[in-house]
Design a protein around this motif. Structure first.
Motif, short mmCIF file in Angstrom:
data_model
loop_
_atom_site.label_atom_id
_atom_site.label_comp_id
_atom_site.label_asym_id
_atom_site.label_seq_id
_atom_site.Cartn_x
_atom_site.Cartn_y
_atom_site.Cartn_z
N PRO A 1 62.08 -16.38 112.37
CA PRO A 1 61.61 -15.57 111.26
C PRO A 1 61.55 -14.09 111.62
O PRO A 1 61.42 -13.72 112.78
CB PRO A 1 60.22 -16.12 110.97
N ILE A 2 61.65 -13.28 110.59
CA ILE A 2 61.61 -11.83 110.81
C ILE A 2 60.31 -11.31 110.23
O ILE A 2 59.91 -11.70 109.12
CB ILE A 2 62.81 -11.18 110.11
N PHE A 3 59.62 -10.48 111.02
CA PHE A 3 58.35 -9.93 110.56
C PHE A 3 58.53 -8.48 110.17
O PHE A 3 59.11 -7.70 110.90
CB PHE A 3 57.29 -10.03 111.66
N ILE A 4 58.04 -8.14 108.97
CA ILE A 4 57.95 -6.72 108.61
C ILE A 4 56.46 -6.47 108.47
O ILE A 4 55.84 -6.93 107.53
CB ILE A 4 58.67 -6.44 107.28
N GLY A 5 55.88 -5.72 109.42
CA GLY A 5 54.42 -5.65 109.48
C GLY A 5 53.94 -7.07 109.75
O GLY A 5 54.42 -7.74 110.65
N ASP A 6 53.04 -7.58 108.91
CA ASP A 6 52.70 -8.99 109.09
C ASP A 6 53.25 -9.85 107.96
O ASP A 6 52.75 -10.94 107.69
CB ASP A 6 51.19 -9.17 109.26
N ILE A 7 54.30 -9.36 107.29
CA ILE A 7 54.96 -10.18 106.28
C ILE A 7 56.07 -10.98 106.95
O ILE A 7 56.88 -10.43 107.68
CB ILE A 7 55.58 -9.29 105.19
N LEU A 8 56.05 -12.28 106.67
CA LEU A 8 57.04 -13.15 107.32
C LEU A 8 58.17 -13.47 106.35
O LEU A 8 57.94 -13.86 105.21
CB LEU A 8 56.34 -14.43 107.76
N ILE A 9 59.42 -13.28 106.82
CA ILE A 9 60.56 -13.71 106.02
C ILE A 9 61.32 -14.75 106.81
O ILE A 9 61.64 -14.51 107.97
CB ILE A 9 61.50 -12.53 105.70
N PRO A 10 61.61 -15.92 106.23
CA PRO A 10 62.34 -16.95 106.97
C PRO A 10 63.66 -16.39 107.48
O PRO A 10 64.37 -15.68 106.75
CB PRO A 10 62.58 -18.04 105.92
N GLY A 11 63.99 -16.70 108.75
CA GLY A 11 65.15 -16.11 109.39
C GLY A 11 66.45 -16.39 108.66
O GLY A 11 67.25 -15.49 108.42
N LYS A 12 66.64 -17.66 108.26
CA LYS A 12 67.89 -18.02 107.59
C LYS A 12 68.09 -17.20 106.33
O LYS A 12 69.19 -16.76 106.03
CB LYS A 12 67.84 -19.49 107.21
N LEU A 13 66.98 -17.03 105.60
CA LEU A 13 67.07 -16.31 104.34
C LEU A 13 67.48 -14.86 104.59
O LEU A 13 68.36 -14.31 103.93
CB LEU A 13 65.72 -16.38 103.62
N ALA A 14 66.87 -14.24 105.60
CA ALA A 14 67.16 -12.84 105.90
C ALA A 14 68.62 -12.68 106.31
O ALA A 14 69.33 -11.79 105.82
CB ALA A 14 66.24 -12.34 107.00
N TRP A 15 69.09 -13.56 107.20
CA TRP A 15 70.48 -13.43 107.66
C TRP A 15 71.45 -13.79 106.55
O TRP A 15 72.52 -13.18 106.43
CB TRP A 15 70.71 -14.31 108.89
N GLY A 16 71.08 -14.76 105.73
CA GLY A 16 71.92 -15.10 104.58
C GLY A 16 72.05 -13.91 103.65
O GLY A 16 73.14 -13.57 103.19
N PHE A 17 70.93 -13.24 103.41
CA PHE A 17 70.92 -12.07 102.54
C PHE A 17 71.84 -10.99 103.11
O PHE A 17 72.61 -10.36 102.38
CB PHE A 17 69.50 -11.54 102.41
N LEU A 18 71.77 -10.81 104.43
CA LEU A 18 72.59 -9.81 105.09
C LEU A 18 74.07 -10.13 104.91
O LEU A 18 74.88 -9.27 104.54
CB LEU A 18 72.24 -9.76 106.58
N ALA A 19 74.42 -11.42 105.16
CA ALA A 19 75.83 -11.83 105.02
C ALA A 19 76.31 -11.59 103.60
O ALA A 19 77.39 -11.03 103.37
CB ALA A 19 75.96 -13.32 105.37
N VAL A 20 75.46 -11.97 102.63
CA VAL A 20 75.81 -11.78 101.24
C VAL A 20 76.00 -10.31 100.91
O VAL A 20 76.95 -9.92 100.22
CB VAL A 20 74.70 -12.39 100.35
N GLY A 21 75.10 -9.48 101.46
CA GLY A 21 75.18 -8.04 101.22
C GLY A 21 76.51 -7.48 101.71
O GLY A 21 77.16 -6.70 101.02
N VAL A 22 76.92 -7.91 102.90
CA VAL A 22 78.18 -7.41 103.47
C VAL A 22 79.36 -7.81 102.59
O VAL A 22 80.21 -6.99 102.23
CB VAL A 22 78.37 -7.94 104.91
N ILE A 23 79.37 -9.10 102.20
CA ILE A 23 80.50 -9.58 101.39
C ILE A 23 80.54 -8.87 100.03
O ILE A 23 81.59 -8.43 99.57
CB ILE A 23 80.43 -11.11 101.19
N ALA A 24 79.35 -8.75 99.41
CA ALA A 24 79.30 -8.11 98.09
C ALA A 24 79.76 -6.66 98.18
O ALA A 24 80.52 -6.18 97.32
CB ALA A 24 77.89 -8.20 97.52
N THR A 25 79.33 -5.96 99.22
CA THR A 25 79.74 -4.56 99.37
C THR A 25 81.25 -4.48 99.56
O THR A 25 81.93 -3.65 98.93
CB THR A 25 79.03 -3.92 100.57
#
Lengths: 289, 338
Positions: free
Chosen positions: A128-152
């Motif tokens: 998981p990735i922490f921003i401050g003390d907010i937790l984002i599930p790791g898969k979701l974050a990396w999936g979002f990144l992959a999607v962002g790259v493809i969409a761009t």
């Protein structure tokens, strides 16, 4: 604080809708066909990836390429074998064909891979990735990144490449485009091929997050809300609408329960249709009668 | 251009059609005598076919005659089914009243979903009906106090003239025949002709003085009303209503029935409904004979296979035989006459 966490998760999952929504829009723009098989194309790409990794034991980079290639082949086959035969028929015939094809893909996948959920190998990091003390599930974050790259990448291609211009020319005036030497039939196939890549990629990411079942295609129905809100023809609008819908949906799901979460996209569809059928960013092509 | 294939063909009868009347009488006699010569299973299937004929004609009015794509037909069947069931449970009204109530309710709900989407040109009705499919399912599942949620409603037994199942068969067949006749005659009136004119070219229809929005809405709501009548009959016949009966797959089923039978054809609706209702049964029988393993396997394999075949039928008929079985028969008969 809680709401901030839900919001970030919602935005990330909304990002996943964007790819599929772009696939809808590119086909609609190029050939005026509303592709009801989009969800099944996503599911098919995800299953191909599963077959390559788990069943045939390839590494995931090979599997991604093979799954995307298979997804493109399917999309181009739908266009070449079925839809281009029917050019000149009323649009509803073409749309019914996509619906039928969707049902075929879903049935075939159910027969090949069975009705139960299957899991992909973890190729997205779980940590998981922490921003401050907010937790984002790791898969979701990396999936979002992959999607962002493809969409761009897709949007740059669409905006600046010669073929991107040709697609846009075809969408704004088919006959003039033909007159300027653009091969319109080839543009249709190209649009389907691009949609195939987008569908395959979003299918793999969504499958990696939630597992794959023959029901995976149902996600495309949420994507419908994205496309309506963005206004059917707006590539940029889809990004904003996708993220917005993902966000609203996650909040609704968190505070009102899963049933409302599933229902919400349709409420948005009906609302957009009633209040502003052009969507937020659509071209003013819509004709009232 | 709309293909010529979809225009209604009306046979021209110049002399008194003795042969045709004899044919109709023979058909009536067969339908009347059918329960006497066949087992309970066949009467059950025949009743189901007749109910599906009503629903298919409804969808054919919308899709085939008026050229509006609806992919949420089963949701409107659901509205009729729940309305009919609730009337039977709480009001104890007779069968025919429940059917009328189901049709009226579906007509109104059709207006609600049709109104926003039919103002705009294009594919919006398809999207709105898809939204209807899911939002109505949501209502069926979540409004537990009225609809019984996922468990659904169980409907009291209807005994028609003390004949039980057979009596129900007669009622359904008579109603299906009546509604077939009504639909056929509709397309000889101003309203029905207006639907066809709209499908062919809406601007031209408008120039001819047809109120485009009103008639599109009427065509869609009328199709929904047929669905509602069929839904109420299904509820009274199966004596159970639950949300599982009204899924997207069920809507694809009826779309396949319209396409397979033949768009804009009453005969086509009958053939399509019969074909689609009986095909899964035959499929199951075949699979149980030659299929792999036990009955559990067959059931698990059958539902995706059915989905595949429904889709393939839609695609195959649209590409290769757009006039459906009705067109096929017409061509065969035409050939033998020459």
């Amino acid at each position: 604080m809680q709401i901030l966490e839900y919001s970030l998760i919602g935005i990330a999952s909304g990002g996943l809708y964007v790819l599929a929504a772009l696939g809808f829009v590119i086909i609609y723009k190029a050939s005026n066909v509303f592709n009801f098989a989009m969800g099944e194309m996503m599911m098919f790409g995800a299953y191909l990836f599963f077959a390559m990794t788990v069943q045939l034991h390839f590494g995931w980079p090979v599997a991604v390429i093979a799954a995307l290639a298979g997804s493109v082949a399917l999309a181009v086959a739908i266009d070449r074998v079925l839809l281009q035969r029917l050019i000149g028929q009323p649009v509803i015939v073409l749309v019914m064909v996509t619906l039928g094809v969707g049902s075929m893909i879903k049935g075939a996948s159910g027969m090949i891979w069975g009705p139960d959920i299957v899991q992909m190998p973890d190729f997205l990091p779980r940590k998981p990735i922490f921003i401050g003390d907010i937790l984002i599930p790791g898969k979701l974050a990396w999936g979002f990144l992959a999607v962002g790259v493809i969409a761009t990448a897709f949007m740059l291609y669409y905006r600046f490449s010669r073929t991107g211009v040709a697609i846009r020319a075809t969408s704004s005036d088919q006959i003039t485009a033909e007159g300027m030497g653009i091969n319109v039939r080839w543009i249709f196939s190209l649009a389907w091929a691009i949609a195939g890549v987008l569908a395959g990629a979003s299918g793999i990411v969504i499958g990696a997050l939630n597992g794959i079942t023959p029901q995976l295609g149902a996600v495309a129905l949420n994507v419908l809300a994205v496309v309506m809100l963005a206004g059917m023809t707006s590539v940029g609008g889809v990004v904003i609408a996708g993220i917005f819908i993902g966000w609203v949906e996650t909040l609704v799901g968190a505070y009102l329960g899963a049933a409302w979460q599933n229902f919400m996209p349709y409420l948005i569809v009906l609302l957009v249709m009633t209040v502003k059928p052009t969507g937020l960013f659509g071209e003013r092509q819509i004709e009232r009668i | 251009m709309v293909s010529e294939a979809l225009i209604v063909h009306e046979p021209t009868a110049s002399r008194f059609p003795v042969g045709r009347i004899a044919g109709w009488l023979l058909l009536a006699a067969i339908l009347l005598a059918f329960p006497a010569f066949s087992g309970a299973y066949f009467v059950f299937m025949a009743t189901l076919v007749a109910i599906n004929v009503i629903a298919t004609i409804g969808l054919n009015i919308t899709v085939g005659y008026a050229g509006l794509l609806s992919i949420g037909h089963s949701a409107f069947i659901g509205v009729g089914a729940y309305t009919g069931a609730l009337m039977a449970i709480h009001l104890g009204t007779p069968l025919i009243v429940n059917v009328a109530g189901g049709a009226a309710a579906a007509f109104l709900v059709g207006l609600v979903f049709g109104a926003p989407s039919l103002r705009i040109k294009g594919i919006y009705l398809a999207i709105a009906t898809l939204a209807a499919q899911y939002s109505l399912s949501f209502v069926f599942q979540q409004w537990t106090a009225v609809t019984g949620g996922d468990r659904g409603l169980s409907v009291p037994r209807v005994d028609v003239f003390g004949f039980g199942e057979t009596g129900f068969y007669y009622v359904v067949v008579a109603l299906a025949a009546l509604l077939c006749l009504a639909a056929r005659n509709l397309f000889r009136t101003r309203i029905g002709r207006a639907f066809i004119a709209l499908r062919e070219r809406d601007y031209a229809a408008q120039v001819l003085g047809i109120n485009v929005v009103r008639y599109k809405l009427l065509a869609f709501a009328l199709g929904s009303a047929y669905a509602g009548a069929a839904g109420a009959l299904t509820a009274m016949f199966l004596r159970i209503v639950n949300p599982d009966q009204f899924t997207l797959a069920a809507s694809v089923f009826f779309l396949a029935a319209v396409v397979v039978g033949g768009q804009a054809s009453i005969l086509g609706s009958i053939l399509g409904a019969a074909f689609m209702t009986l095909m899964p049964e035959i499929l199951r029988a075949v699979l149980e004979l030659w299929g792999p393993g036990g009955t559990a396997d067959v059931a698990g394999f059958l539902s995706p296979l059915r989905e595949f075949i429904f889709g393939a039928l839609i695609v195959g008929f649209l590409v290769f035989e757009p006039r459906g079985l009705a067109g096929l028969i017409q061509r065969l008969v035409g050939r033998s006459n020459n």
